[in-house]
Motif scaffolding. Structure first.
Motif, PDB file in Angstrom:
ATOM      1  N   ALA A 275       1.905  -1.437   3.231  1.00 22.93           N
ATOM      2  CA  ALA A 275       1.038  -1.785   4.360  1.00 22.93           C
ATOM      3  C   ALA A 275       1.412  -0.975   5.604  1.00 22.93           C
ATOM      4  O   ALA A 275       0.538  -0.482   6.328  1.00 22.93           O
ATOM      5  CB  ALA A 275       1.142  -3.279   4.645  1.00 22.93           C
ATOM      6  N   PHE A 276       2.718  -0.801   5.838  1.00 21.58           N
ATOM      7  CA  PHE A 276       3.141  -0.005   6.987  1.00 21.58           C
ATOM      8  C   PHE A 276       2.763   1.463   6.794  1.00 21.58           C
ATOM      9  O   PHE A 276       2.358   2.137   7.753  1.00 21.58           O
ATOM     10  CB  PHE A 276       4.653  -0.140   7.180  1.00 21.58           C
ATOM     11  N   TYR A 277       2.887   1.960   5.558  1.00 20.17           N
ATOM     12  CA  TYR A 277       2.497   3.352   5.270  1.00 20.17           C
ATOM     13  C   TYR A 277       1.020   3.561   5.595  1.00 20.17           C
ATOM     14  O   TYR A 277       0.640   4.541   6.252  1.00 20.17           O
ATOM     15  CB  TYR A 277       2.777   3.680   3.808  1.00 20.17           C
ATOM     16  N   ASN A 278       0.155   2.653   5.132  1.00 19.29           N
ATOM     17  CA  ASN A 278      -1.287   2.799   5.387  1.00 19.29           C
ATOM     18  C   ASN A 278      -1.605   2.731   6.878  1.00 19.29           C
ATOM     19  O   ASN A 278      -2.392   3.523   7.399  1.00 19.29           O
ATOM     20  CB  ASN A 278      -2.053   1.707   4.642  1.00 19.29           C
ATOM     21  N   ALA A 279      -0.984   1.779   7.565  1.00 24.00           N
ATOM     22  CA  ALA A 279      -1.253   1.633   8.995  1.00 24.00           C
ATOM     23  C   ALA A 279      -0.724   2.830   9.779  1.00 24.00           C
ATOM     24  O   ALA A 279      -1.406   3.353  10.674  1.00 24.00           O
ATOM     25  CB  ALA A 279      -0.619   0.340   9.501  1.00 24.00           C
ATOM     26  N   GLN A 280       0.481   3.293   9.434  1.00 25.82           N
ATOM     27  CA  GLN A 280       1.063   4.440  10.141  1.00 25.82           C
ATOM     28  C   GLN A 280       0.259   5.712   9.873  1.00 25.82           C
ATOM     29  O   GLN A 280       0.024   6.516  10.786  1.00 25.82           O
ATOM     30  CB  GLN A 280       2.505   4.635   9.688  1.00 25.82           C
ATOM     31  N   ARG A 281      -0.172   5.892   8.646  1.00 23.35           N
ATOM     32  CA  ARG A 281      -0.965   7.079   8.318  1.00 23.35           C
ATOM     33  C   ARG A 281      -2.296   7.076   9.060  1.00 23.35           C
ATOM     34  O   ARG A 281      -2.707   8.095   9.623  1.00 23.35           O
ATOM     35  CB  ARG A 281      -1.194   7.141   6.810  1.00 23.35           C
ATOM     36  N   ALA A 282      -2.979   5.937   9.068  1.00 20.10           N
ATOM     37  CA  ALA A 282      -4.256   5.851   9.785  1.00 20.10           C
ATOM     38  C   ALA A 282      -4.060   6.090  11.279  1.00 20.10           C
ATOM     39  O   ALA A 282      -4.884   6.750  11.930  1.00 20.10           O
ATOM     40  CB  ALA A 282      -4.892   4.484   9.543  1.00 20.10           C
TER      41      ALA A 282
END
Length: 306
Positions: A275-282
């Protein structure tokens, strides 16, 4: 004895493996004689058609007598054939039209870039290996069986060289330091952002605020991506234990860095990281749309110094 074996193993990598100067082995499939012969026949047909077209043009213009057309046609075939092989492999990085159709290419045996010298050498040797004995075989008469036998032995020896070579190299490849491989099929890894959509619960359990995504850059995001991809590679109880300890350490470090107050349960640590990966990438992609590229977590300090 062991050191000598190691040196020989380093000098002779396994079949289908190249070791470029960077030292990273490349797994490549060596092209067989059948597919190479098919590519060769295709190239011969193309060059023969070009030579016939020129011969018809010369004959229609009346520049030669009918008695000399065969000699002129053979000369045109040679003049077209040799530059065709060299120039096409130079222009298309080791491929002719026939090789492109068969999806094979020439590569350097030591993994370096193809040189003009090696391509010229391997194609000139092709004249001595293939075309010259075939020309002799077609031009001799029945009254000279010795010449016919020598030409047949020449052709047979030329075919035996790649059959007895583990890299299927002909004489031209051995001299030029090249061999022919199948084109590798590119395989794209699954995008973690798309993969994690199916793994995350329907309800968004981990939500990150804007200020919590301001701490990391592209480098840290790529490091996290490598960690998530590695979860499905290692096996065994020892590996699982080390992975669990690594995941726990990374989760706690991110929590303290971004001031995430809630404790992450052990069973949901991977979900937290995805979830952190997706949010950070976006977040980083959105900032990049506005012309702000964040290479790593030190981007703010660099802006201040500038």
């Amino acid at each position: 004895m062991k050191l000598r074996w190691q040196k020989n193993a380093k000098a002779r990598p396994p079949v289908g493996e190249l070791v470029p100067p960077e030292g990273v082995p490349l797994k490549l499939k060596v092209a067989g004689l059948g597919v190479r012969l098919a590519a060769q026949i295709t190239d011969v047909i193309l060059t023969l058609i070009a030579a016939l077209c020129l011969l018809i043009l010369v004959a229609s213009l009346g520049f030669s007598s009918p008695e000399t057309l065969i000699a002129i046609g053979s000369l045109m075939f040679f003049i077209i054939r040799v530059p065709y092989y060299v120039m096409s492999e130079l222009a298309w990085n080791g491929q002719t039209l026939g090789k492109r159709l068969m999806k094979i290419k020439v590569v350097s045996h030591d993994g370096t870039s193809l040189s003009t010298h090696s391509l010229v050498m391997r194609n000139l040797m092709k004249e001595a290996e293939i075309f010259l004995p075939i020309t002799l075989l077609l031009s001799i008469d029945k009254a000279s069986p010795l010449t016919s036998g020598l030409a047949l032995c020449w052709i047979a020896a030329g075919f035996m060289v790649p059959l007895c070579n583990r890299y299927r190299q002909r004489l031209g490849d051995l001299i030029a330091g090249t061999h022919v491989i199948h084109l590798p099929v590119p395989v794209l890894l699954i995008d973690l952002a798309d993969q994690s959509v199916t793994q995350l619960p329907k309800k968004e359990e981990f939500v990150f605020l804007m200020h919590q995504l301001e701490h990391y850059g592209t480098y840290e995001l790529q490091t996290l991506e490598s960690l998530l991809r590695a979860q499905g590679i290692a096996t065994g109880s020892g590996s699982n234990h080390r992975q669990g300890a690594t995941i726990e350490a990374v989760v706690e470090k991110i929590r303290h860095k971004i001031d995430y107050a809630d404790k992450v349960p052990t069973a949901k640590r991977l979900e937290f990281l995805r979830a952190f990966y997706n949010a950070q990438r976006a977040h980083l992609e959105q900032r990049q749309l506005f012309g702000e590229r964040r290479n790593d977590k030190y981007y703010a300090k660099e802006d201040i110094l500038l």
